[in-house]
Design a protein around this motif. Structure first.
Motif, PDB file in Angstrom:
ATOM      1  N   ALA B 486     -12.490  36.455 -15.395  1.00  0.00           N
ATOM      2  CA  ALA B 486     -13.673  37.152 -14.877  1.00  0.00           C
ATOM      3  C   ALA B 486     -13.502  38.669 -15.025  1.00  0.00           C
ATOM      4  CB  ALA B 486     -13.890  36.781 -13.419  1.00  0.00           C
ATOM      5  N   LEU B 487     -12.302  39.165 -14.716  1.00  0.00           N
ATOM      6  CA  LEU B 487     -12.042  40.607 -14.840  1.00  0.00           C
ATOM      7  C   LEU B 487     -12.100  41.050 -16.299  1.00  0.00           C
ATOM      8  CD1 LEU B 487      -9.131  40.850 -12.264  1.00  0.00           C
ATOM      9  CD2 LEU B 487     -11.311  42.051 -12.070  1.00  0.00           C
ATOM     10  N   ASP B 488     -11.573  40.204 -17.163  1.00  0.00           N
ATOM     11  CA  ASP B 488     -11.614  40.481 -18.604  1.00  0.00           C
ATOM     12  C   ASP B 488     -13.063  40.625 -19.076  1.00  0.00           C
ATOM     13  OD1 ASP B 488      -9.585  40.923 -20.267  1.00  0.00           O
ATOM     14  OD2 ASP B 488      -8.992  38.838 -20.518  1.00  0.00           O
ATOM     15  N   ASN B 489     -13.915  39.697 -18.626  1.00  0.00           N
ATOM     16  CA  ASN B 489     -15.326  39.744 -19.041  1.00  0.00           C
ATOM     17  C   ASN B 489     -16.020  41.013 -18.550  1.00  0.00           C
ATOM     18  OD1 ASN B 489     -14.958  37.383 -20.350  1.00  0.00           O
ATOM     19  ND2 ASN B 489     -16.272  36.131 -19.046  1.00  0.00           N
ATOM     20  N   ILE B 490     -15.697  41.409 -17.319  1.00  0.00           N
ATOM     21  CA  ILE B 490     -16.281  42.650 -16.784  1.00  0.00           C
ATOM     22  C   ILE B 490     -15.831  43.842 -17.640  1.00  0.00           C
ATOM     23  CG2 ILE B 490     -16.196  44.274 -14.826  1.00  0.00           C
ATOM     24  CD1 ILE B 490     -16.023  41.781 -12.982  1.00  0.00           C
ATOM     25  N   ILE B 491     -14.525  43.862 -17.949  1.00  0.00           N
ATOM     26  CA  ILE B 491     -13.962  44.991 -18.713  1.00  0.00           C
ATOM     27  C   ILE B 491     -14.561  45.021 -20.125  1.00  0.00           C
ATOM     28  CG2 ILE B 491     -11.820  45.946 -19.691  1.00  0.00           C
ATOM     29  CD1 ILE B 491     -10.417  44.616 -17.140  1.00  0.00           C
ATOM     30  N   ILE B 492     -14.674  43.846 -20.761  1.00  0.00           N
ATOM     31  CA  ILE B 492     -15.220  43.777 -22.128  1.00  0.00           C
ATOM     32  C   ILE B 492     -16.701  44.181 -22.121  1.00  0.00           C
ATOM     33  CG2 ILE B 492     -15.855  42.168 -23.995  1.00  0.00           C
ATOM     34  CD1 ILE B 492     -13.206  40.676 -23.314  1.00  0.00           C
ATOM     35  N   TYR B 493     -17.426  43.705 -21.125  1.00  0.00           N
ATOM     36  CA  TYR B 493     -18.861  44.036 -21.031  1.00  0.00           C
ATOM     37  C   TYR B 493     -19.023  45.550 -20.916  1.00  0.00           C
ATOM     38  CZ  TYR B 493     -23.726  43.897 -19.505  1.00  0.00           C
ATOM     39  OH  TYR B 493     -25.083  44.083 -19.426  1.00  0.00           O
ATOM     40  N   ASP B 494     -18.178  46.151 -20.072  1.00  0.00           N
ATOM     41  CA  ASP B 494     -18.254  47.590 -19.859  1.00  0.00           C
ATOM     42  C   ASP B 494     -17.899  48.341 -21.153  1.00  0.00           C
ATOM     43  OD1 ASP B 494     -18.446  49.928 -18.184  1.00  0.00           O
ATOM     44  OD2 ASP B 494     -16.268  50.104 -18.375  1.00  0.00           O
ATOM     45  N   LYS B 495     -16.874  47.863 -21.822  1.00  0.00           N
ATOM     46  CA  LYS B 495     -16.416  48.517 -23.047  1.00  0.00           C
ATOM     47  C   LYS B 495     -17.507  48.463 -24.121  1.00  0.00           C
ATOM     48  CE  LYS B 495     -12.621  48.005 -26.326  1.00  0.00           C
ATOM     49  NZ  LYS B 495     -11.349  47.351 -26.575  1.00  0.00           N
ATOM     50  N   LEU B 496     -18.116  47.276 -24.274  1.00  0.00           N
ATOM     51  CA  LEU B 496     -19.149  47.154 -25.311  1.00  0.00           C
ATOM     52  C   LEU B 496     -20.430  47.898 -24.921  1.00  0.00           C
ATOM     53  CD1 LEU B 496     -18.533  43.491 -26.495  1.00  0.00           C
ATOM     54  CD2 LEU B 496     -18.105  45.585 -27.777  1.00  0.00           C
ATOM     55  N   SER B 497     -20.693  47.968 -23.603  1.00  0.00           N
ATOM     56  CA  SER B 497     -21.878  48.721 -23.160  1.00  0.00           C
ATOM     57  C   SER B 497     -21.738  50.199 -23.522  1.00  0.00           C
ATOM     58  CB  SER B 497     -22.069  48.632 -21.647  1.00  0.00           C
ATOM     59  OG  SER B 497     -22.089  47.308 -21.268  1.00  0.00           O
ATOM     60  N   LYS B 498     -20.511  50.677 -23.462  1.00  0.00           N
ATOM     61  CA  LYS B 498     -20.271  52.094 -23.766  1.00  0.00           C
ATOM     62  C   LYS B 498     -20.205  52.349 -25.268  1.00  0.00           C
ATOM     63  CE  LYS B 498     -17.675  53.061 -19.555  1.00  0.00           C
ATOM     64  NZ  LYS B 498     -16.322  52.909 -19.016  1.00  0.00           N
ATOM     65  N   SER B 499     -20.079  51.270 -26.053  1.00  0.00           N
ATOM     66  CA  SER B 499     -19.978  51.457 -27.505  1.00  0.00           C
ATOM     67  C   SER B 499     -21.392  51.518 -28.115  1.00  0.00           C
ATOM     68  CB  SER B 499     -19.193  50.306 -28.130  1.00  0.00           C
ATOM     69  OG  SER B 499     -20.000  49.153 -28.171  1.00  0.00           O
ATOM     70  N   ASN B 500     -21.450  51.658 -29.453  1.00  0.00           N
ATOM     71  CA  ASN B 500     -22.770  51.809 -30.090  1.00  0.00           C
ATOM     72  C   ASN B 500     -23.327  50.472 -30.581  1.00  0.00           C
ATOM     73  OD1 ASN B 500     -20.879  51.418 -32.040  1.00  0.00           O
ATOM     74  ND2 ASN B 500     -21.534  53.098 -33.362  1.00  0.00           N
ATOM     75  N   ILE B 501     -22.742  49.367 -30.126  1.00  0.00           N
ATOM     76  CA  ILE B 501     -23.250  48.058 -30.559  1.00  0.00           C
ATOM     77  C   ILE B 501     -23.626  47.253 -29.310  1.00  0.00           C
ATOM     78  CG2 ILE B 501     -20.947  46.927 -30.617  1.00  0.00           C
ATOM     79  CD1 ILE B 501     -21.992  45.611 -33.298  1.00  0.00           C
ATOM     80  N   ASP B 502     -24.739  46.466 -29.400  1.00  0.00           N
ATOM     81  CA  ASP B 502     -25.082  45.653 -28.240  1.00  0.00           C
ATOM     82  C   ASP B 502     -24.901  44.168 -28.548  1.00  0.00           C
ATOM     83  OD1 ASP B 502     -27.401  44.771 -29.562  1.00  0.00           O
ATOM     84  OD2 ASP B 502     -28.491  46.547 -28.892  1.00  0.00           O
ATOM     85  N   PHE B 503     -25.036  43.345 -27.504  1.00  0.00           N
ATOM     86  CA  PHE B 503     -24.755  41.915 -27.664  1.00  0.00           C
ATOM     87  C   PHE B 503     -25.728  41.239 -28.627  1.00  0.00           C
ATOM     88  CE2 PHE B 503     -22.227  42.747 -23.928  1.00  0.00           C
ATOM     89  CZ  PHE B 503     -21.074  42.037 -24.235  1.00  0.00           C
ATOM     90  N   ASP B 504     -26.978  41.763 -28.705  1.00  0.00           N
ATOM     91  CA  ASP B 504     -27.964  41.216 -29.636  1.00  0.00           C
ATOM     92  C   ASP B 504     -27.470  41.416 -31.078  1.00  0.00           C
ATOM     93  OD1 ASP B 504     -30.543  40.295 -30.508  1.00  0.00           O
ATOM     94  OD2 ASP B 504     -30.941  42.397 -31.056  1.00  0.00           O
ATOM     95  N   GLU B 505     -26.901  42.582 -31.315  1.00  0.00           N
ATOM     96  CA  GLU B 505     -26.367  42.878 -32.652  1.00  0.00           C
ATOM     97  C   GLU B 505     -25.123  42.024 -32.950  1.00  0.00           C
ATOM     98  OE1 GLU B 505     -28.016  47.487 -32.838  1.00  0.00           O
ATOM     99  OE2 GLU B 505     -25.976  47.099 -32.170  1.00  0.00           O
ATOM    100  N   ILE B 506     -24.310  41.806 -31.904  1.00  0.00           N
ATOM    101  CA  ILE B 506     -23.119  40.951 -32.103  1.00  0.00           C
ATOM    102  C   ILE B 506     -23.572  39.528 -32.425  1.00  0.00           C
ATOM    103  CG2 ILE B 506     -21.069  39.945 -30.992  1.00  0.00           C
ATOM    104  CD1 ILE B 506     -20.832  42.585 -29.408  1.00  0.00           C
ATOM    105  N   ASP B 507     -24.598  39.052 -31.682  1.00  0.00           N
ATOM    106  CA  ASP B 507     -25.151  37.709 -31.959  1.00  0.00           C
ATOM    107  C   ASP B 507     -25.601  37.604 -33.409  1.00  0.00           C
ATOM    108  OD1 ASP B 507     -24.924  36.063 -29.799  1.00  0.00           O
ATOM    109  OD2 ASP B 507     -26.658  36.906 -28.751  1.00  0.00           O
ATOM    110  N   PHE B 508     -26.251  38.683 -33.884  1.00  0.00           N
ATOM    111  CA  PHE B 508     -26.730  38.680 -35.269  1.00  0.00           C
ATOM    112  C   PHE B 508     -25.548  38.595 -36.244  1.00  0.00           C
ATOM    113  CE2 PHE B 508     -27.882  40.564 -39.280  1.00  0.00           C
ATOM    114  CZ  PHE B 508     -29.107  39.954 -39.558  1.00  0.00           C
TER     115      PHE B 508
END
Lengths: 40, 528
Positions: B486-508
């Protein structure tokens, strides 16, 4: 369908129209094959 | 837009269904309409794939990779220096003779080429201290001497391996334990030349510390911890490998939907907040993850600490034990010399032996093997009882185990969790122990005394409760995997939120890699 619509589609929409296109091309090819087979 | 497209396809299907196909003329018209439609949709497909290619290029270029090869290399060099400068280490560990002896002791698992390579390495250890060994030095037994005579005579020969194979065959049937004799001979030589080796390695230690500009091993430990911290920071800045983990199915973007991340936060924060509001806890939650991992590691290496505690409890038993064992070795070696005299009477003119190793020789060699093994442990036990006491920390204990390969090996052997041991497993445990020992985020290790009755999970929970993070002992210990995830997911979510790519783009990217890249590559329609 035109290029402009494709360019402005969201990622999700683009994937959906890609899948729909794949499906219809597959169906059209199958129908054509069937018709050619029926007519010898 | 999708609906509009579906309607267009439905209309085409209706039209095709309604077309007459009852005679050859109608059928030709029908086929012609099919062909026209196929062409039309193939051209749509081309446009769609073209657009997909463009988006793939844009999103894929957002993956950020960092190069840590140089840092890893630097870290490896620093760790090599550490083995040289750790105070407990004698030339036996500093030179790597401990590992060479381990390999020779387990010769039955190894090929003859590896065995001779280990003997060469041992000879080179002595050579680097200006001790030039030759066949005469390997006279522990006449069998050992016969094998080593061939070894030195052919050391530079191109067909060294095949010559040694023949020599091994010749000696083996007379003395199946000849490799053990060589191992003991090396131990004997080590004891004989210990002072000279110590002198050489004390110079190396001085040069090593000078080169690194540090005063002692503690300072070097800090330098290494900082290096590990630097590598971790670089890795944290990287998004490339993280995104690749979605593409390779190690992670799923569905786990990172907002509601799932909120659920993860709720495991630790007993408040109904928005995702943005929860973010103020991110730094503390990241630290909590490190604390849980530290506790996991503490439990993992508890067997070493317990082993050390047991030796210290029995310290009276180990007083002057090295001297006593050394005397026993000398006594036994005198007996061996007498046996050797008898065997040497059967030496042929070419130096080869006629008679088989006697049961008395085998028993004496086995006794010496046990004694030399005990001798190496007893040196360590004596060091332990005079250097580790109630003021020593868990760090001091584990640093000792890291310093002494043979102690780590013995501790692992006594631990039922390790079913069978080999050099790779011990090396892996040694490397893992280094990572834990030198992790810059450790809090407990250097602050807990070995005899301190302390409930580490409780300390962790109490610390984070002050920071308004709700966590119970079982989350830190028994259920830790669930909470780390759970902590890993929070940390990864935060890291990707701060990056220039979003989850929609990762899905693509995931979809493209799975469905477009491989299937269309052969047709030359994709750019990647």
């Amino acid at each position: 369908m035109d290029n402009e619509k494709i360019k402005t589609a969201t990622n999700e929409e683009l994937i959906e129209i890609f899948e729909e296109t794949e499906k219809i091309i597959k169906k059209l090819n199958e129908d054509k094959k069937k018709m050619e087979k029926d007519n010898g | 837009m999708v609906k509009e497209y579906e309607e267009q396809i439905n209309a085409l299907n209706l039209l095709l269904d309604s077309m007459p196909k009852n005679n050859s003329k109608n059928q030709t018209i029908y086929v012609s309409k099919l062909e026209e439609s196929i062409n039309e949709y193939e051209s749509y497909k081309s446009m769609i794939i073209n657009e997909m290619n463009n988006r793939y290029m844009v999103y894929n270029s957002k993956k950020h990779y960092v190069t840590i090869d140089e840092d890893e290399k630097e870290l490896k060099e620093l760790l090599d220096h550490l083995i040289l400068v750790l105070p407990i280490n004698t030339p036996f560990e500093k030179s790597g003779l401990d590992k060479i002896i381990y390999n020779l002791r387990h010769y039955y698992d190894d090929s003859l080429i590896n065995i001779t390579n280990n003997i060469k390495k041992a000879i080179n250890v002595f050579k680097s201290s200006n001790i030039h060994l030759n066949a005469k030095d390997f006279d522990y037994t006449p069998y050992c001497n016969e094998f080593m005579l061939c070894f030195f005579n052919n050391i530079d020969a191109e067909d060294f391996d095949s010559k040694m194979k023949i020599a091994f065959e010749n000696v083996y049937w007379k003395c199946p334990e000849v490799i053990k004799h060589i191992e003991l001979n090396i131990m004997f030589l080590y004891v004989r030349y210990k002072r000279k080796l110590e002198k050489h390695y004390s110079k190396i230690v001085c040069n090593s510390l000078k080169e690194l500009n540090c005063s002692d091993s503690y300072e070097l430990v800090d330098i290494i911890s900082n290096k590990i911290g630097e590598i971790q920071t670089k890795e944290n800045e990287e998004t490339g490998k993280l995104i690749d983990s979605f593409i390779t199915n190690v992670r799923k973007t569905s786990e990172f939907k907002e509601k799932n991340i909120i659920e993860s936060y709720k495991l630790f924060v007993d408040k109904d907040l928005s995702l943005d509001e929860y973010k103020i806890y991110n730094n503390d939650l990241e630290r909590l993850k490190n604390s849980i991992i530290e506790n996991q590691n503490y439990l993992k290496y508890q067997y070493i600490v317990e082993n050390i505690k047991k030796i210290i409890e029995q310290k009276d038993q180990y007083k002057n034990i090295y001297k006593t064992t050394y005397k026993a070795v000398s006594k036994c070696e005198k007996i061996l010399k007498k046996i050797n005299k008898q065997v040497k009477k059967s030496v042929k003119k070419d130096g080869s032996l006629i008679i088989k190793a006697s049961p008395l020789m085998n028993d004496t060699i086995n006794e010496l093997s046990d004694l030399y093994r005990e001798l190496s442990y007893h040196r360590l036990y004596e060091w332990l009882i005079s250097n580790i006491n109630e003021n020593s920390t868990l760090f001091d204990c584990l640093r000792f185990a890291y310093s002494c390969f043979s102690f780590l090996e013995k501790s692992m052997k006594n631990n039922e969790d390790f079913e069978s041991l080999d050099i790779i497993k011990i090396d892996d445990e040694h490397d893992e122990l280094a990572k834990y020992l030198l992790d810059p985020y450790n809090n407990v290790l250097k602050n807990v005394y070995i005899n301190q009755k302390i409930d580490i999970p409780l300390i962790i929970c109490d610390h984070y409760k002050i920071l308004n993070i709700e966590i119970d002992k079982s989350s830190v210990s028994d259920d830790s995997e669930k909470y780390i995830k759970a902590l890993d997911n929070i940390i990864i979510y935060d890291k990707l939120s701060k990056s220039n790519i979003d989850f929609d783009e990762i899905d693509f990217l995931v979809y493209y890699e799975k469905n477009i890249k491989n299937t269309e590559k052969e047709e030359g329609k994709v750019i990647a």
